[in-house]
Design a protein around this motif. Structure first.
Motif, mmCIF file in Angstrom:
data_model
loop_
_atom_site.group_PDB
_atom_site.id
_atom_site.type_symbol
_atom_site.label_atom_id
_atom_site.label_comp_id
_atom_site.label_asym_id
_atom_site.label_seq_id
_atom_site.Cartn_x
_atom_site.Cartn_y
_atom_site.Cartn_z
ATOM 1 N N ASP A 63 0.757 -1.261 0.001
ATOM 2 C CA ASP A 63 0.083 0.113 -0.017
ATOM 3 C C ASP A 63 0.778 1.189 -0.048
ATOM 4 O O ASP A 63 0.624 2.351 -0.529
ATOM 5 N N ALA A 64 1.922 1.159 0.709
ATOM 6 C CA ALA A 64 2.935 2.142 0.894
ATOM 7 C C ALA A 64 4.380 1.851 0.809
ATOM 8 O O ALA A 64 4.633 0.905 1.645
ATOM 9 N N THR A 102 2.394 -0.318 -6.256
ATOM 10 C CA THR A 102 2.256 0.407 -5.212
ATOM 11 C C THR A 102 2.240 2.166 -5.387
ATOM 12 O O THR A 102 2.690 2.666 -6.303
ATOM 13 N N ARG A 103 1.053 2.661 -4.700
ATOM 14 C CA ARG A 103 0.803 3.909 -5.177
ATOM 15 C C ARG A 103 1.077 5.213 -4.290
ATOM 16 O O ARG A 103 1.134 6.343 -4.451
ATOM 17 N N THR A 104 1.775 4.915 -3.254
ATOM 18 C CA THR A 104 2.242 5.726 -2.061
ATOM 19 C C THR A 104 3.779 5.664 -1.663
ATOM 20 O O THR A 104 4.322 4.445 -1.378
ATOM 21 N N TYR A 105 4.458 6.849 -1.991
ATOM 22 C CA TYR A 105 6.146 6.441 -1.563
ATOM 23 C C TYR A 105 6.279 7.989 -0.707
ATOM 24 O O TYR A 105 5.972 8.860 -0.984
ATOM 25 N N SER A 139 0.599 9.358 -4.709
ATOM 26 C CA SER A 139 0.821 9.917 -3.344
ATOM 27 C C SER A 139 2.553 10.184 -3.029
ATOM 28 O O SER A 139 3.030 8.793 -2.974
ATOM 29 N N ALA A 193 2.452 8.050 5.223
ATOM 30 C CA ALA A 193 2.221 6.808 4.332
ATOM 31 C C ALA A 193 0.863 6.256 4.548
ATOM 32 O O ALA A 193 0.291 5.857 3.599
ATOM 33 N N SER A 195 -1.730 7.923 5.468
ATOM 34 C CA SER A 195 -2.846 8.914 4.928
ATOM 35 C C SER A 195 -2.872 9.081 3.604
ATOM 36 O O SER A 195 -3.953 9.186 2.708
ATOM 37 N N ALA A 196 -1.666 8.685 2.966
ATOM 38 C CA ALA A 196 -1.449 8.722 1.606
ATOM 39 C C ALA A 196 -2.456 9.959 0.830
ATOM 40 O O ALA A 196 -3.023 9.557 -0.296
ATOM 41 N N THR A 197 -1.971 11.259 1.108
ATOM 42 C CA THR A 197 -2.698 12.297 0.561
ATOM 43 C C THR A 197 -2.226 12.364 -0.869
ATOM 44 O O THR A 197 -1.200 12.479 -1.257
#
Length: 209
Positions: A63-64, A102-105, A139, A193, A195-197
């Motif tokens: 996820d992150a 994976t969409r959040t870094y 994010s 990570a 909150s993934a804003t």
């Protein structure tokens, strides 16, 4: 959430690991590492060589990602070695994670990061941030601490003096000039990570106290 942590054996990464394992919002942590980590029911710690990361490993899909990989010029021994640890490795992790969906870094970068800087250290950090922004993460957060406070395995005399001076005079200094505790940086990285804003975000040193 499933969290991928690169740099778990370092000062800030160690704090991130402890916080994540205690956080009910985090279901599992994968921490590829070159050093053995203490076992935990939520932790998977595959041994990994960051110079030769396995592209097909299932743990790239998370996820992150939180990346706290980094060294110093003195520890690295040369500009090429420093760039390998502080640019090549974090970027390789990002590319593999992005390729797996994976969409959040979230990156622990440094104050003064600027790809146009005349200072090598700041330029490398800025070039990494620029490349990460091109990978299309939904994010992306880059934290830019100043001098990091915390117990290190080795501390140089000048660094020790600076840390103690900033700790002593911190209350009267501008927030952006104060010592950034490793635990505070870790908490901010984990929150980013989780909150993934959406979008690209920078956390200045004044936000890491």
């Amino acid at each position: 959430m499933k969290l991928l942590l690169a740099g778990a054996s370092g000062l800030v990464g160690g704090h991130v690991l402890r916080l994540a394992l205690d956080d009910a919002r985090v279901a599992s942590v994968v921490a590829p590492t070159r050093r053995a980590l203490a076992p935990h029911p939520k932790l998977s710690a595959p041994m990994a060589d960051f110079a030769h990361l396995p592209p097909d490993a299932p743990w790239w899909r998370a996820d992150a990602v939180i990346c706290t990989l980094g060294t110093t010029m003195k520890q690295a021994g040369s500009e090429d070695a420093f760039r390998r640890v502080d640019y090549d490795y974090p970027l390789a992790v990002a590319r593999l994670a992005a390729g797996a969906g994976t969409r959040t870094y979230v990156l622990n970068s440094a104050i003064g990061a600027d790809p146009s800087s005349r200072f090598f250290y700041n330029r490398v950090k800025g070039e990494l941030e620029r490349e990460l922004a091109s990978l299309g993460f939904a994010s992306l957060t880059c934290a830019r601490p100043g001098l990091i406070g915390g117990a290190r395995e080795t501390v140089r005399a000048g660094e020790w003096l600076m840390m103690h001076s900033l700790a002593l005079f911190g209350p009267v200094l501008p927030r952006r000039c104060r010592l950034n505790p490793a635990a505070a940086i870790a908490a901010a990285l984990l929150e980013a990570a989780v909150s993934a804003t959406p979008g690209v975000h920078v956390l200045g040193s004044e936000q890491l106290l």
